[in-house]
Design a protein around this motif. Structure first.
Motif, PDB file in Angstrom:
ATOM      1  N   ALA A 233       0.533  -0.983  -0.010  1.00  0.00           N
ATOM      2  CA  ALA A 233       0.021   0.173   0.024  1.00  0.00           C
ATOM      3  C   ALA A 233       1.198   1.124  -0.254  1.00  0.00           C
ATOM      4  O   ALA A 233       2.195   1.593  -0.018  1.00  0.00           O
ATOM      5  CB  ALA A 233      -1.345  -0.060   1.218  1.00  0.00           C
ATOM      6  N   ARG A 234      -0.105   1.884  -0.848  1.00  0.00           N
ATOM      7  CA  ARG A 234       0.514   3.909  -0.975  1.00  0.00           C
ATOM      8  C   ARG A 234      -0.009   5.219  -0.717  1.00  0.00           C
ATOM      9  O   ARG A 234      -1.456   4.640  -1.242  1.00  0.00           O
ATOM     10  CB  ARG A 234       2.317   3.561  -1.787  1.00  0.00           C
ATOM     11  CG  ARG A 234       3.128   4.383  -2.264  1.00  0.00           C
ATOM     12  CD  ARG A 234       3.478   5.587  -2.905  1.00  0.00           C
ATOM     13  NE  ARG A 234       4.889   6.142  -2.657  1.00  0.00           N
ATOM     14  CZ  ARG A 234       4.500   7.472  -2.330  1.00  0.00           C
ATOM     15  NH1 ARG A 234       3.419   8.222  -1.719  1.00  0.00           N
ATOM     16  NH2 ARG A 234       5.615   8.248  -2.092  1.00  0.00           N
ATOM     17  N   SER A 235       0.291   5.966   0.476  1.00  0.00           N
ATOM     18  CA  SER A 235      -0.428   6.971   0.596  1.00  0.00           C
ATOM     19  C   SER A 235      -0.170   7.716  -0.783  1.00  0.00           C
ATOM     20  O   SER A 235       0.429   7.231  -1.901  1.00  0.00           O
ATOM     21  CB  SER A 235      -0.103   7.557   1.898  1.00  0.00           C
ATOM     22  OG  SER A 235       1.258   8.620   1.606  1.00  0.00           O
ATOM     23  N   THR A 236      -0.808   8.931  -0.517  1.00  0.00           N
ATOM     24  CA  THR A 236      -0.682   9.913  -1.966  1.00  0.00           C
ATOM     25  C   THR A 236       0.521  11.090  -1.610  1.00  0.00           C
ATOM     26  O   THR A 236       0.534  11.759  -2.488  1.00  0.00           O
ATOM     27  CB  THR A 236      -2.430  11.192  -2.013  1.00  0.00           C
ATOM     28  OG1 THR A 236      -2.638  11.295  -0.770  1.00  0.00           O
ATOM     29  CG2 THR A 236      -3.662   9.916  -2.102  1.00  0.00           C
ATOM     30  N   TYR A 237       0.942  10.976  -0.525  1.00  0.00           N
ATOM     31  CA  TYR A 237       2.032  11.861  -0.516  1.00  0.00           C
ATOM     32  C   TYR A 237       3.771  11.378  -1.401  1.00  0.00           C
ATOM     33  O   TYR A 237       3.511  10.564  -1.518  1.00  0.00           O
ATOM     34  CB  TYR A 237       2.667  11.712   1.052  1.00  0.00           C
ATOM     35  CG  TYR A 237       0.803  12.488   1.957  1.00  0.00           C
ATOM     36  CD1 TYR A 237       0.320  14.230   2.239  1.00  0.00           C
ATOM     37  CD2 TYR A 237      -0.110  11.723   2.904  1.00  0.00           C
ATOM     38  CE1 TYR A 237      -0.854  14.114   2.224  1.00  0.00           C
ATOM     39  CE2 TYR A 237      -1.005  12.251   3.158  1.00  0.00           C
ATOM     40  CZ  TYR A 237      -1.748  13.261   3.031  1.00  0.00           C
ATOM     41  OH  TYR A 237      -2.402  13.869   3.991  1.00  0.00           O
ATOM     42  N   ARG A 243       9.669   6.323  -1.736  1.00  0.00           N
ATOM     43  CA  ARG A 243       9.759   5.992   0.005  1.00  0.00           C
ATOM     44  C   ARG A 243      10.897   6.597   0.704  1.00  0.00           C
ATOM     45  O   ARG A 243      11.828   6.541   0.371  1.00  0.00           O
ATOM     46  CB  ARG A 243       9.418   4.643   0.545  1.00  0.00           C
ATOM     47  CG  ARG A 243       8.414   3.478  -0.480  1.00  0.00           C
ATOM     48  CD  ARG A 243       7.202   3.513   0.130  1.00  0.00           C
ATOM     49  NE  ARG A 243       6.481   2.535  -0.491  1.00  0.00           N
ATOM     50  CZ  ARG A 243       5.172   2.078  -0.161  1.00  0.00           C
ATOM     51  NH1 ARG A 243       4.817   3.231   0.409  1.00  0.00           N
ATOM     52  NH2 ARG A 243       4.763   1.226  -1.923  1.00  0.00           N
ATOM     53  N   PHE A 244      10.786   7.316   1.915  1.00  0.00           N
ATOM     54  CA  PHE A 244      11.392   8.128   2.426  1.00  0.00           C
ATOM     55  C   PHE A 244      12.129   8.049   3.441  1.00  0.00           C
ATOM     56  O   PHE A 244      13.593   7.057   3.672  1.00  0.00           O
ATOM     57  CB  PHE A 244      10.560   9.008   3.766  1.00  0.00           C
ATOM     58  CG  PHE A 244      11.591   9.633   5.001  1.00  0.00           C
ATOM     59  CD1 PHE A 244      12.268  10.155   4.932  1.00  0.00           C
ATOM     60  CD2 PHE A 244      10.923   9.198   6.138  1.00  0.00           C
ATOM     61  CE1 PHE A 244      13.468  10.931   5.346  1.00  0.00           C
ATOM     62  CE2 PHE A 244      11.354   9.674   7.410  1.00  0.00           C
ATOM     63  CZ  PHE A 244      12.815  10.704   6.898  1.00  0.00           C
ATOM     64  N   VAL A 245      11.484   6.001   4.230  1.00  0.00           N
ATOM     65  CA  VAL A 245      12.337   4.859   4.890  1.00  0.00           C
ATOM     66  C   VAL A 245      11.467   3.979   4.967  1.00  0.00           C
ATOM     67  O   VAL A 245      10.119   3.702   4.780  1.00  0.00           O
ATOM     68  CB  VAL A 245      12.510   5.723   6.058  1.00  0.00           C
ATOM     69  CG1 VAL A 245      11.011   5.606   6.940  1.00  0.00           C
ATOM     70  CG2 VAL A 245      13.587   4.641   7.488  1.00  0.00           C
ATOM     71  N   PRO A 276       8.921  12.369   3.939  1.00  0.00           N
ATOM     72  CA  PRO A 276       8.213  13.157   6.022  1.00  0.00           C
ATOM     73  C   PRO A 276       7.563  14.423   5.089  1.00  0.00           C
ATOM     74  O   PRO A 276       8.383  15.159   5.946  1.00  0.00           O
ATOM     75  CB  PRO A 276      10.166  13.264   5.640  1.00  0.00           C
ATOM     76  CG  PRO A 276      10.329  13.169   4.039  1.00  0.00           C
ATOM     77  CD  PRO A 276       9.677  12.903   2.992  1.00  0.00           C
ATOM     78  N   ARG A 277       6.231  14.235   5.578  1.00  0.00           N
ATOM     79  CA  ARG A 277       5.405  15.965   5.483  1.00  0.00           C
ATOM     80  C   ARG A 277       5.923  15.965   6.983  1.00  0.00           C
ATOM     81  O   ARG A 277       6.094  15.557   8.303  1.00  0.00           O
ATOM     82  CB  ARG A 277       4.272  15.444   5.860  1.00  0.00           C
ATOM     83  CG  ARG A 277       3.668  14.914   4.204  1.00  0.00           C
ATOM     84  CD  ARG A 277       1.715  13.663   4.542  1.00  0.00           C
ATOM     85  NE  ARG A 277       1.389  14.582   5.285  1.00  0.00           N
ATOM     86  CZ  ARG A 277       0.027  14.412   5.892  1.00  0.00           C
ATOM     87  NH1 ARG A 277       0.342  13.300   6.260  1.00  0.00           N
ATOM     88  NH2 ARG A 277      -0.429  15.215   6.068  1.00  0.00           N
ATOM     89  N   GLU A 298      -3.560   6.057   6.448  1.00  0.00           N
ATOM     90  CA  GLU A 298      -3.530   6.840   4.896  1.00  0.00           C
ATOM     91  C   GLU A 298      -2.620   8.184   4.561  1.00  0.00           C
ATOM     92  O   GLU A 298      -2.398   9.331   3.895  1.00  0.00           O
ATOM     93  CB  GLU A 298      -5.165   7.639   5.229  1.00  0.00           C
ATOM     94  CG  GLU A 298      -6.146   6.065   4.920  1.00  0.00           C
ATOM     95  CD  GLU A 298      -7.699   7.251   4.866  1.00  0.00           C
ATOM     96  OE1 GLU A 298      -7.559   8.139   5.192  1.00  0.00           O
ATOM     97  OE2 GLU A 298      -8.373   5.975   5.184  1.00  0.00           O
ATOM     98  N   ALA A 299      -2.042   8.716   6.139  1.00  0.00           N
ATOM     99  CA  ALA A 299      -0.484   9.483   5.743  1.00  0.00           C
ATOM    100  C   ALA A 299       0.210   8.961   5.575  1.00  0.00           C
ATOM    101  O   ALA A 299       1.535  10.155   5.565  1.00  0.00           O
ATOM    102  CB  ALA A 299      -1.055  10.130   7.823  1.00  0.00           C
ATOM    103  N   GLY A 300       0.408   7.913   5.517  1.00  0.00           N
ATOM    104  CA  GLY A 300       1.522   7.683   4.368  1.00  0.00           C
ATOM    105  C   GLY A 300       2.861   6.944   5.984  1.00  0.00           C
ATOM    106  O   GLY A 300       4.126   6.827   5.430  1.00  0.00           O
ATOM    107  N   VAL A 301       2.271   6.044   6.858  1.00  0.00           N
ATOM    108  CA  VAL A 301       2.475   5.322   7.528  1.00  0.00           C
ATOM    109  C   VAL A 301       1.915   4.225   8.158  1.00  0.00           C
ATOM    110  O   VAL A 301       0.880   3.876   8.194  1.00  0.00           O
ATOM    111  CB  VAL A 301       2.978   5.910   9.209  1.00  0.00           C
ATOM    112  CG1 VAL A 301       3.911   5.009  10.145  1.00  0.00           C
ATOM    113  CG2 VAL A 301       3.488   7.579   9.075  1.00  0.00           C
TER     114      VAL A 301
END
Length: 343
Positions: A233-237, A243-245, A276-277, A298-301
């Motif tokens: 899965a992946r968020s929209t950010y 991927r950041f990490v 990294p928002r 949904e927030a990307g974690v």
């Protein structure tokens, strides 16, 4: 044959006989055989903790190379050891497990780890004392408790290279954190303090760095889960391909109490931060402390458990402190080991 005089393998493949002082009474002659891999270059060894043995049933090897480790483990297998003690840090453990996979396969002797390296993340999970020594580890064979953990098996997806065994795999910001941690080691910070310091530094870079900051840029990562290769899965950010990490492990407890994979759980786990928002980076200390609201994905974690996955990565990743090149890798649960720790 008695082994009260143990032959220790030297860097130049010579064998010198060294007289060791018996510890006395820990193992009776004719009892279980013990093999010890001793890394004299580990941070907290430097020739220490090798001044005694319990009986003629203890074999000690000081391998200088991975080929030497393989040879030592073949010797231990021929001698039918029932207990393997690894005296060194996480890197020594990684090399012994990797070399040992070709020797023991999925049928390993019981294992103990003396935490003599710089970070010793495995020992944080197992809970052995930081000052645990060889004599105490030998004694724990009869009265210690057992903790079972699966290793991680990492192999080129096309099967073209020998599998590597380890416990912590990371990419993106984790790779940068390991490099920063090596700098912290040079400055004198070790173990949990170094992990906490580099984690805090990464959070600060994510919060205050610009979009071109190397800590915020992320890396191209594709994850395919399970035998069916389901898309992760992946968020929209952030950029869809980056991927950041990303981190993965079969351990359950981590330095300074960090909850890397949400609530504590067994098995093979993956944690990913998409981008990294700044809001999420500000909340990261709470997330690493175990805070796990439902909207995190949904927030990307993301936190996921799986038996296997394929990692395609466009930069280096780290397995127990060692860097491996970009490529496509199959990752799965490796052999389950029974670790001996004191009660």
């Amino acid at each position: 044959m008695k082994y009260s005089e143990l032959r220790l393998k030297r860097r130049h493949h010579e064998r010198d006989t060294i007289q060791l002082t018996p510890c006395g009474g820990l193992l009776a002659d004719g009892g279980p055989k013990v093999g010890v891999i001793y890394n004299p270059r580990s941070h907290r060894n430097q020739g220490r903790d090798l001044d005694c043995v319990a009986s003629g049933n203890v074999l000690v090897e000081q391998p200088a190379t991975r080929d030497d480790i393989t040879a030592a483990l073949h010797l231990f297998a021929r001698e039918n050891i029932e207990y393997l003690i690894i005296n060194g840090g996480d890197g020594t453990v990684r090399d012994v497990l990797t070399c040992g996979y070709a020797v023991f396969g999925n049928d390993w002797p019981e294992v103990a780890v003396l935490p003599k390296g710089k970070t010793n993340a495995l020992n944080v999970d197992l809970g052995a004392p930081a000052d645990w020594n060889l004599a105490e580890a030998i004694g724990s064979l009869t009265d210690g408790k057992r903790i079972k953990r699966h290793t991680m098996k990492v192999q080129a997806a096309d099967g073209s290279a020998q599998p590597r065994l380890g416990f912590i795999l990371g990419a993106g910001g984790f790779t940068l954190g390991v490099r920063a941690g090596q700098e912290a080691h040079r400055m004198g910070a070790f173990n949990s303090f170094a992990v906490g310091a580099t984690t805090a530094w990464g959070v600060l870079q994510g919060l205050f760095g610009g979009d071109n900051n190397v800590w915020r840029r992320g890396v191209g990562i594709k994850l395919e889960l399970g035998a069916e290769r389901a898309v992760f899965a992946r968020s929209t950010y952030g950029e869809a391909a980056r991927r950041f990490v990303m981190m993965s492990s079969t351990l359950e407890k981590f330095p300074v109490g960090i909850k890397l994979f949400g609530p504590e759980k067994a098995g093979l786990k993956i944690a990913v931060v998409d981008h990294p928002r700044r809001r999420m980076m500000a909340l990261l200390p709470l997330i690493l402390a175990g805070w796990n609201p439902r909207w995190l994905a949904e927030a990307g974690v993301h936190f996921v458990s799986t038996d296997q996955y394929v990692l395609t990565i466009e930069d280096e990743f780290i397995l127990d402190g060692e860097a491996y090149p970009q490529g496509r890798y199959a990752v799965s649960k490796g052999p389950e080991l029974s670790f001996v720790v004191p009660k």
